[in-house]
Scaffold this motif. Structure first.
Motif, PDB file in Angstrom:
ATOM      1  N   LYS A 176      22.692  19.934  13.488  1.00 15.85           N
ATOM      2  CA  LYS A 176      21.749  21.047  13.612  1.00 15.85           C
ATOM      3  C   LYS A 176      21.577  21.476  15.056  1.00 15.85           C
ATOM      4  O   LYS A 176      21.391  22.662  15.362  1.00 15.85           O
ATOM      5  CB  LYS A 176      20.396  20.657  13.017  1.00 15.85           C
ATOM      6  N   PRO A 179      25.014  24.040  16.549  1.00 20.79           N
ATOM      7  CA  PRO A 179      25.440  25.033  15.549  1.00 20.79           C
ATOM      8  C   PRO A 179      26.728  25.737  15.967  1.00 20.79           C
ATOM      9  O   PRO A 179      27.064  25.815  17.150  1.00 20.79           O
ATOM     10  CB  PRO A 179      24.265  26.012  15.515  1.00 20.79           C
ATOM     11  N   TYR A 183      31.561  27.268  10.985  1.00 21.66           N
ATOM     12  CA  TYR A 183      31.412  26.350   9.859  1.00 21.66           C
ATOM     13  C   TYR A 183      29.933  26.117   9.598  1.00 21.66           C
ATOM     14  O   TYR A 183      29.071  26.466  10.402  1.00 21.66           O
ATOM     15  CB  TYR A 183      32.105  25.020  10.136  1.00 21.66           C
ATOM     16  N   TRP A 184      29.636  25.516   8.445  1.00 20.90           N
ATOM     17  CA  TRP A 184      28.290  25.022   8.195  1.00 20.90           C
ATOM     18  C   TRP A 184      28.398  23.610   7.640  1.00 20.90           C
ATOM     19  O   TRP A 184      29.365  23.250   6.970  1.00 20.90           O
ATOM     20  CB  TRP A 184      27.521  25.938   7.250  1.00 20.90           C
ATOM     21  N   PHE A 195      31.637  19.726   5.842  1.00 15.66           N
ATOM     22  CA  PHE A 195      31.705  20.975   6.603  1.00 15.66           C
ATOM     23  C   PHE A 195      32.626  21.940   5.874  1.00 15.66           C
ATOM     24  O   PHE A 195      33.700  21.556   5.402  1.00 15.66           O
ATOM     25  CB  PHE A 195      32.270  20.723   8.009  1.00 15.66           C
ATOM     26  N   PRO A 198      31.388  29.122   6.479  1.00  9.94           N
ATOM     27  CA  PRO A 198      30.051  29.603   6.119  1.00  9.94           C
ATOM     28  C   PRO A 198      30.002  30.443   4.845  1.00  9.94           C
ATOM     29  O   PRO A 198      28.959  30.521   4.199  1.00  9.94           O
ATOM     30  CB  PRO A 198      29.638  30.437   7.340  1.00  9.94           C
ATOM     31  N   THR A 201      29.887  28.718  -0.251  1.00 16.74           N
ATOM     32  CA  THR A 201      28.678  28.046  -0.710  1.00 16.74           C
ATOM     33  C   THR A 201      28.647  28.095  -2.230  1.00 16.74           C
ATOM     34  O   THR A 201      29.320  28.920  -2.857  1.00 16.74           O
ATOM     35  CB  THR A 201      27.407  28.727  -0.166  1.00 16.74           C
TER      36      THR A 201
END
Length: 277
Positions: A176, A179, A183-184, A195, A198, A201
């Motif tokens: 966090k 960032p 990627y997220w 990972f 983005p 989801t």
């Protein structure tokens, strides 16, 4: 919560910690409920971090008489429309992004896995977590390259690492604090962090499924248990498991009265969708 049976057409559920128990088995009561659900005309599917190819094997393993109507695989990286027999793939992580993630994780000295849709796992090193994974997935192929740079020689759908549960909060805070637009990262189990691109989801995967099947998000009921399910449960009628994390319960419209080890999904479906039928 008041649920109108007629409002739903698709029921979709996470796998680990949700549909199956902690031993990754489908309880007999849940199987019987799913059979009745499907016989009543509801579409049913899985939203999982597992590949579509892997998820397709579950119905026969569980003794179900039907195949999944939809599968959101690799956490949104693959979409299977079983109604029309169509597969869509999401965006891949570029090699440079995989390298960025591997270097980000270096301070934690973890075993890092690059997982591909064909069941190949490219793994940075052997550890007890990897041994457990190999035991659970005997049909997958595990490769251990000598040169770490082999991990970022091609595009990949996701990067996965396993960590002791007590260290997970530290890893979550670290990611966090670093960032990236490329990627997220998200927790998928108390000891697994992943990972992806983005755009990949579960909620985006569900939106694609809804367009393919011409149904609305309001006609979907979804079940999940942890952080990587938050966006999925928030975009439709989301139900968190009683054993779910507190953040996921906050994203949900309701919570099951039983856990995944107690027929939680089956009980909720029986009471809210099938009662009286």
């Amino acid at each position: 919560m008041i649920v109108t049976k007629q409002q739903f057409k698709l029921i979709i559920t996470d796998h680990d910690g949700t549909l199956v128990n902690d031993e990754r088995k489908l309880l007999p009561q849940t199987r019987e409920t799913l059979e009745r659900l499907h016989a009543q005309g509801y579409l049913f599917g899985l939203a999982s971090g597992r590949t579509v190819a892997d998820a397709k094997t579950f119905p026969s393993k569980w003794g179900l008489s039907f195949d999944f109507d939809v599968i959101i695989g690799l956490g949104g990286g693959e979409i299977w429309d079983g109604v029309h027999q169509r597969l869509q793939k999401g965006k891949q992580l570029r090699p440079s992004v995989v390298k960025e993630i591997v270097e980000l994780l270096a301070p934690f000295d973890l075993s890092i896995s690059i997982i591909y849709p064909d069941g190949r796992h490219l793994v940075s090193k052997m550890d007890r977590f990897t041994k457990e994974s190999m035991y659970r997935n005997p049909n997958d192929r595990y490769e251990f390259p000598k040169d770490l740079s082999a991990l970022w020689q091609e595009e990949a759908p996701k990067v996965l690492c396993r960590i002791d549960e007590e260290r997970m909060p530290q890893l979550e805070a670290y990611v966090k604090a670093h960032p990236s637009p490329h990627y997220w990262g998200f927790k998928t189990r108390p000891d697994i962090y992943e990972f992806m691109d983005p755009e990949n989801t579960k909620s985006n995967g569900l939106r694609k499924i809804c367009r393919l099947l011409d149904i609305s998000l309001e006609e979907v009921m979804a079940f999940g248990d942890t952080t990587n399910d938050n966006d999925l449960l928030a975009c439709c009628y989301g139900v968190c498991m009683a054993n779910g994390s507190e953040d996921t319960k906050a994203f949900s419209k309701d919570v099951t009265r039983y856990t995944n080890n107690e027929n939680g999904v089956g009980d909720y479906i029986e009471r809210h969708l099938l009662q009286g039928k």
